[in-house]
Design an enzyme around this catalytic site. Structure first.
Site, short mmCIF file in Angstrom:
data_model
loop_
_atom_site.label_atom_id
_atom_site.label_comp_id
_atom_site.label_asym_id
_atom_site.label_seq_id
_atom_site.Cartn_x
_atom_site.Cartn_y
_atom_site.Cartn_z
N ASP A 245 0.82 -1.21 0.00
CA ASP A 245 0.00 0.00 0.00
C ASP A 245 0.86 1.26 0.00
O ASP A 245 0.65 2.17 -0.81
CB ASP A 245 -0.92 0.03 1.22
CG ASP A 245 -2.04 -1.00 1.12
OD1 ASP A 245 -2.25 -1.53 0.02
OD2 ASP A 245 -2.71 -1.25 2.14
N ASP A 258 0.13 -0.43 5.94
CA ASP A 258 -0.99 -1.17 5.38
C ASP A 258 -2.28 -0.53 5.86
O ASP A 258 -2.54 -0.46 7.07
CB ASP A 258 -0.91 -2.64 5.82
CG ASP A 258 -1.69 -3.56 4.90
OD1 ASP A 258 -1.85 -3.20 3.72
OD2 ASP A 258 -2.13 -4.63 5.36
N LYS A 260 -6.24 -0.46 6.35
CA LYS A 260 -7.35 -1.41 6.48
C LYS A 260 -8.63 -0.66 6.85
O LYS A 260 -8.59 0.37 7.54
CB LYS A 260 -7.04 -2.46 7.55
CG LYS A 260 -5.84 -3.34 7.23
CD LYS A 260 -6.05 -4.18 5.99
CE LYS A 260 -4.84 -5.05 5.69
NZ LYS A 260 -5.01 -5.81 4.43
#
Length: 339
Positions: A245, A258, A260
């Site tokens: 990412d 990352d 989420k």
């Protein structure tokens, strides 16, 4: 015989008085002692040694002992009794946990042979390498195919519960929307991190993304020096690939980030399930990928919420990344054995 003798004497008046006169006792029965008690030969009662103790001095001690209602046993006395009854405890080593296993094909997280090139003039432009479609498995696929039985059970139970509430077609639409929301969120973040204000504002107007962007607003303030965005990585030695990412500095430390999304709060790193393993896998891949002229030692899992509540950033220091790296190698090993 003595009792009969006394009875005979008692019949004659004056006989007993004469018998117990001192001269008579001295002359006739000098060594005999008569008693009206039946226990003629009873021994003299021994004196109690405790009567000589100063009871007033030890009054408090006696009271504390006699008034103590709890068992007088202590851990030491219980252990002594157990040793006498059953012998000393057998010494044995505790079972080894799965997390402490050492992978057979261990590769370090940090690449010792990688050369770090000096920063170039265009180093402020984030890298974005396309993901090469090869036979190498992806990080996501490896994690999905090596879920523990417990993880599979809870995932299946959640799926069945959602199907009961939404129906099969409704559940498929729900998962499709979740995937679409994730894509839009990542695209909006990419625009923000690239300083594309116009594109970010347009995407921020979308009700689907607005809550997520508001959620991570305080996290973005701590991010700087973006190195890579939505960039493909592959581990040259272990032969797996993935799509990172973001790689940027979080509070001054270079991290694989990352992003989420979640509808439920996840305030602790353990609530993010396999996400830390995914981050560790990406860190190892970057460090062993020749396309990247830097190495990463830290990770960050950011959980954003649709209702706009503040996101939870979970920072992973080098020690924690090393622990999850070992767990990732075990999962990779398990996948390779199955396939």
């Amino acid at each position: 015989v003595r009792m009969q003798f006394l009875q005979i004497l008692s019949r004659k008046p004056g006989s007993l008085e004469r018998l117990f006169q001192i001269p008579f006792c001295q002359t006739q029965l000098p060594y005999t002692c008569l008693s009206t008690s039946a226990c003629v030969r009873s021994k003299k009662k021994k004196g109690n040694s405790y009567e000589q103790v100063d009871q007033e001095k030890y009054k408090n001690l006696v009271h504390s002992v006699t008034s103590y209602k709890t068992s007088a046993q202590t851990p030491e006395t219980i252990l002594e009794e157990d040793n006498l009854l059953y012998g000393p405890p057998a010494k044995h080593r505790p079972p080894i946990k799965a997390g402490t296993k050492t992978p057979k094909n261990w590769v370090p997280l940090i690449n010792p042979s990688k050369r770090i090139l000096p920063l170039s003039s265009d180093s402020n432009v984030p890298m974005k390498i396309g993901l090469q479609r090869t036979k190498m498995p992806s990080v996501t696929r490896i994690l999905q195919e090596t879920l523990s039985p417990q993880q599979v059970f809870y995932l299946e139970r959640w799926k069945q519960k959602m199907i009961e509430e939404l129906g099969k077609e409704g559940f498929e639409e729900y998962t499709k929307n979740l995937f679409l929301q994730g894509e839009l969120f990542h695209s909006a973040l990419e625009s923000i991190l690239l300083s594309e204000e116009k594109a970010a504002k347009e995407q921020g107007k979308d009700d689907v993304v607005a809550g997520y962007l508001s959620s991570v607003e305080h996290v973005l303030e701590d991010i700087s020096e973006v190195k890579a965005l939505e960039s493909g990585v592959h581990h040259e030695t272990l032969q797996y690939l993935g799509l990172v990412d973001c790689v940027a500095k979080y509070r001054g430390r270079l991290c694989v980030i990352d992003w989420k999304t979640s509808e439920k709060p996840k305030p602790f790193l353990q609530n993010t399930y396999d996400n830390p393993l995914q981050v560790a896998a990406y860190i190892g891949a970057i460090n062993h990928d020749a396309n990247y002229d830097f190495q990463v030692r830290c990770g960050l899992v950011v959980v954003a919420y649709k209702n706009g509540s503040p996101a939870h950033p979970h920072f992973m220091d080098p020690d924690l990344c090393s622990q999850y790296w070992n767990k990732w190698l075990l999962r990779l090993e398990e996948y390779m054995d199955k396939n």
